[in-house]
Design a protein around this motif. Structure first.
Motif, mmCIF file in Angstrom:
data_model
loop_
_atom_site.group_PDB
_atom_site.id
_atom_site.type_symbol
_atom_site.label_atom_id
_atom_site.label_comp_id
_atom_site.label_asym_id
_atom_site.label_seq_id
_atom_site.Cartn_x
_atom_site.Cartn_y
_atom_site.Cartn_z
ATOM 1 N N CYS A 113 1.057 -1.593 -0.306
ATOM 2 C CA CYS A 113 -0.452 0.162 0.308
ATOM 3 C C CYS A 113 0.463 0.963 0.203
ATOM 4 O O CYS A 113 0.759 2.173 -0.525
ATOM 5 C CB CYS A 113 -1.262 0.006 0.964
ATOM 6 N N LEU A 117 1.465 4.509 -3.027
ATOM 7 C CA LEU A 117 1.176 5.093 -2.839
ATOM 8 C C LEU A 117 2.245 6.829 -3.314
ATOM 9 O O LEU A 117 1.847 7.785 -3.441
ATOM 10 C CB LEU A 117 0.783 5.811 -1.252
ATOM 11 N N THR A 120 3.334 6.653 -6.826
ATOM 12 C CA THR A 120 1.722 7.489 -7.860
ATOM 13 C C THR A 120 2.205 9.266 -7.356
ATOM 14 O O THR A 120 2.303 9.734 -7.898
ATOM 15 C CB THR A 120 0.406 7.046 -7.083
ATOM 16 N N ALA A 130 -2.157 11.551 -2.066
ATOM 17 C CA ALA A 130 -3.439 10.346 -2.010
ATOM 18 C C ALA A 130 -3.265 8.972 -1.265
ATOM 19 O O ALA A 130 -3.337 9.044 0.077
ATOM 20 C CB ALA A 130 -1.638 9.787 -2.616
ATOM 21 N N PRO A 132 -5.547 5.655 -0.166
ATOM 22 C CA PRO A 132 -5.689 4.370 -0.624
ATOM 23 C C PRO A 132 -6.936 3.822 -0.855
ATOM 24 O O PRO A 132 -8.211 4.615 -0.640
ATOM 25 C CB PRO A 132 -5.522 3.272 0.291
ATOM 26 N N VAL A 223 -5.517 6.454 -4.958
ATOM 27 C CA VAL A 223 -4.934 4.455 -5.846
ATOM 28 C C VAL A 223 -5.258 3.489 -5.529
ATOM 29 O O VAL A 223 -5.790 2.883 -4.098
ATOM 30 C CB VAL A 223 -3.357 5.141 -4.627
ATOM 31 N N ALA A 226 -3.791 0.481 -4.553
ATOM 32 C CA ALA A 226 -2.840 0.690 -2.921
ATOM 33 C C ALA A 226 -4.648 -0.264 -2.131
ATOM 34 O O ALA A 226 -5.283 0.955 -2.343
ATOM 35 C CB ALA A 226 -2.861 1.845 -2.658
#
Length: 297
Positions: A113, A117, A120, A130, A132, A223, A226
């Motif tokens: 995860c 992140l 990204t 960002a 998940p 994301v 994630a």
């Protein structure tokens, strides 16, 4: 002929790389979920570049001792609970990474995860934060994105301590998101002089961040690859009416900043009479006093 032993200088050990991301976790009497949260971080694919800072706010259940078996955790011990805003500021200023992961103790991140992140944000310079995709322990999706609220939505959320109305993502981005697990660039937070402790105590400090991200023309990205599990709510850190009073005060401060003094005053008056007419006299008195969880503000 004299001979001398050849002395080969030791090769200096390479300096350790700075952390890629710093997780900042605020804890208060939540040892079991906190340990689950930390153990999930220990399984992270970027664990060797992960800094973990736990700001413990006066726990009495052993939460402040989680570093005894986890020497990679840095615990900052506070004498009492001042609200998430001040605790997060302390953790953020202590953190050494350029990316800050605000993490709720209830959250259990998947091993990849944090890496996804971070990747990204490294790839998307148009993004400042960002988060998940969340699910509950049974695997059901948990929505966390919302639009920046108006005064009516803030009033309902503050008085009833409810979540803001959920909103679909727009091209994978959100105007605002619950702060359960979200990475934010530290440079952006530093540019704001970090979270505003004078305006916010427990509630709405991150709403201020989301508003400023939008004002800067940046994005808060979801994301989807994630993943994280959100476990059930923790025991409240204070009586319900004290929390509601703090939420009203924070919402009024938010409105004063972005909509002006009279919008904030009208908001407080409406909240006061709503509490009064529902016979929540303790809350009405707290609103009248502007009572917050942080007694120093």
């Amino acid at each position: 002929t004299l001979s001398f032993p050849v002395v080969v200088p030791e090769t200096p050990a390479p300096e350790s790389l700075p952390p890629l991301v710093s997780a900042v976790i605020v804890s208060h009497d939540c040892r079991e979920p906190l340990e689950r949260c930390l153990d999930a971080l220990a399984r992270s694919t970027v664990f060797d570049r992960l800094e973990v800072v736990v700001v413990d706010a006066g726990s009495r259940d052993g939460s402040a001792e989680v570093d005894a078996e986890r020497p990679w955790v840095q615990v900052i011990r506070m004498p009492m609970y001042f609200g998430k805003t001040r605790a997060r500021n302390i953790g953020t200023r202590t953190a050494r990474a350029d990316l800050i992961l605000f993490l709720d103790p209830r959250v259990e991140v998947a091993p990849d995860c944090v890496e996804k992140l971070v990747s990204t944000l490294e790839e998307r310079q148009d993004a400042t934060a960002a988060f998940p995709a969340f699910q509950d322990p049974e695997g059901r999706p948990v929505e966390c994105a919302f639009r920046l609220p108006d005064a009516a939505a803030l009033r309902r959320a503050s008085l009833e301590l409810e979540a803001l109305p959920r909103s679909p993502l727009q091209n994978g981005a959100a105007e605002g998101v619950e702060d359960w697990a979200v990475i934010v660039r530290k440079t952006f937070l530093g540019g704001m002089n970090y979270l505003n402790e004078k305006r916010f105590s427990e509630y709405w400090a991150m709403l201020d961040v989301w508003r400023q991200i939008r004002g800067a023309g940046k994005k808060i990205l979801c994301v989807g690859e994630a993943r994280a599990v959100l476990h059930p709510s923790l025991r409240p850190v204070a009586p319900r009416e004290e929390l509601a009073s703090d939420a009203v005060a924070g919402a009024a401060a938010y409105l004063a900043k972005y909509e002006g003094f009279f919008a904030a005053l009208l908001f407080q008056i409406q909240c006061f009479f709503a509490a009064l007419f529902s016979f929540r006299l303790g809350l009405a008195w707290g609103i009248l006093q502007g009572r917050r969880l942080d007694p120093t503000q």
